[in-house]
Scaffold this active site. Structure first.
Site, PDB file in Angstrom:
ATOM      1  N   PHE A  12       1.171   4.107   7.572  1.00  0.00           N
ATOM      2  CA  PHE A  12       1.229   5.345   6.780  1.00  0.00           C
ATOM      3  C   PHE A  12       0.599   5.142   5.400  1.00  0.00           C
ATOM      4  CE2 PHE A  12       4.475   7.677   3.934  1.00  0.00           C
ATOM      5  CZ  PHE A  12       3.629   8.753   3.730  1.00  0.00           C
ATOM      6  N   ASP A  32      -3.645  -5.421  10.638  1.00  0.00           N
ATOM      7  CA  ASP A  32      -2.423  -4.811  11.155  1.00  0.00           C
ATOM      8  C   ASP A  32      -2.164  -5.353  12.552  1.00  0.00           C
ATOM      9  OD1 ASP A  32      -0.382  -2.776  12.016  1.00  0.00           O
ATOM     10  OD2 ASP A  32      -1.019  -1.784  10.164  1.00  0.00           O
ATOM     11  N   TYR A 144      15.758  -6.342   6.140  1.00  0.00           N
ATOM     12  CA  TYR A 144      14.723  -5.694   5.333  1.00  0.00           C
ATOM     13  C   TYR A 144      14.990  -5.886   3.841  1.00  0.00           C
ATOM     14  CZ  TYR A 144      11.571  -1.988   3.692  1.00  0.00           C
ATOM     15  OH  TYR A 144      10.567  -1.276   3.058  1.00  0.00           O
TER      16      TYR A 144
END
Length: 312
Positions: A12, A32, A144
């Site tokens: 994104f 990526d 995270y």
């Protein structure tokens, strides 16, 4: 012309960064592993002579020659980063070690995409960069949260020990075109449910607050930070200080979509933060940056994108 590496470049935020650099006449290497990124986001760049795509996982070393590194590689929505929490932690820790090692070898400047999640469920509101956070190190979000905190630690250790030029940005909730309709983030979730006239799912009572930054504003802040003076490392908050409850967001999206959706409530997930709003005085001072796109305008653009994406 700069030679710029963007990890997570098919995601994104990364794909929007790639667009900006190509528009500026720079040369871009987009890396990526396509776990959450998609080639669809960068398809329009694939044949550009100054754009190169490499499918690669940054938990493994990468050898390229670049001037700047933007490290965005890491799943950022709870369903994605909780899918394989060990892999998430490895991406944050091994990934930044590999990128810092690369920056050291080729004398590149590196920007680490950190997050407001380093503040955890904050006991100080709004959040200043000097606040050290309230993070559960053993919770379902810690792969995270703690991974990103450790990445910041490693950046400063490479700066102090090896004089690597580092920049750390703490990103608050960002939304806009190219959001994955199924990524589980609150803005995309609500818009998709509203467009389908399905019940809009709120976790908790909807009184928890968030601040929403439109993607174009975020990208501008990121680039300004990378190109800021050498002796300014951050961390610096980049986000929109406008604060809204989740219930206000749901009602605004229902209004803008003309949806027939009703609101349903479910239990609040573990460690979900109650309040989140950035103090952006440091960004104003050091980067001459502040957001320019307010929530309603940004939501309209995002609704238009997701309507097309869902073919509705």
């Amino acid at each position: 012309m700069k030679r710029i590496l963007v990890t997570g470049g098919a995601g994104f935020l990364g794909s929007h960064l790639c667009d900006r650099f190509i528009e500026n006449g720079d040369s871009v290497i987009c890396v990526d592993n396509l776990f959450t990124g998609t080639k669809k986001n960068i398809q329009h760049l694939m044949n550009h002579p100054q754009f190169e795509f490499i499918r690669h996982d940054i938990t493994e070393p990468l050898y390229v020659e670049v001037d700047q590194i933007y490290n965005l590689a890491c799943p950022a929505s709870p369903p994605h980063y909780q899918y394989n929490p060990i892999k998430t932690a490895k991406t944050s820790v091994y990934g930044i070690m590999n990128m810092l090692g690369l920056a050291k070898r080729v004398h590149a400047r590196i920007l680490q995409a950190s997050t407001s999640e380093v503040y955890g469920d904050p006991q100080v509101h709004p959040q200043l960069e000097t606040y050290r956070g309230c993070v559960n190190p053993v919770g379902i979000r810690s792969c995270y949260d703690e991974g990103k905190r450790m990445a910041e630690t490693l950046c400063f250790d490479y700066y102090r020990q090896h004089q690597v030029e580092i920049k750390i940005i703490r990103i608050f909730n960002t939304y806009g075109p190219r959001m994955n309709p199924e990524d589980g983030r609150v803005v995309s979730n609500f818009i998709v449910q509203a467009l389908k006239n399905e019940p809009i799912t709120i976790y908790g009572d909807g009184s928890q607050t968030r601040s929403f930054c439109y993607v174009d504003d975020l990208i501008e802040g990121m680039i300004r930070l990378m190109n800021s003076r050498k002796d300014f490392q951050g961390p610096v908050n980049i986000g929109n200080p406008g604060e809204f409850t989740v219930l206000q967001l749901a009602n605004k999206i229902i209004e803008l979509t003309g949806s027939k959706s009703e609101i349903t409530y479910r239990p609040l997930p573990s460690d979900d933060p109650v309040q989140r709003r950035p103090v952006i005085e440091l960004a104003k001072k050091e980067l001459d940056w502040k957001p320019t796109i307010q929530l309603e305008e940004g939501l309209k653009k995002t609704i238009t994108y997701l309507t097309k994406e869902l073919s509705l």
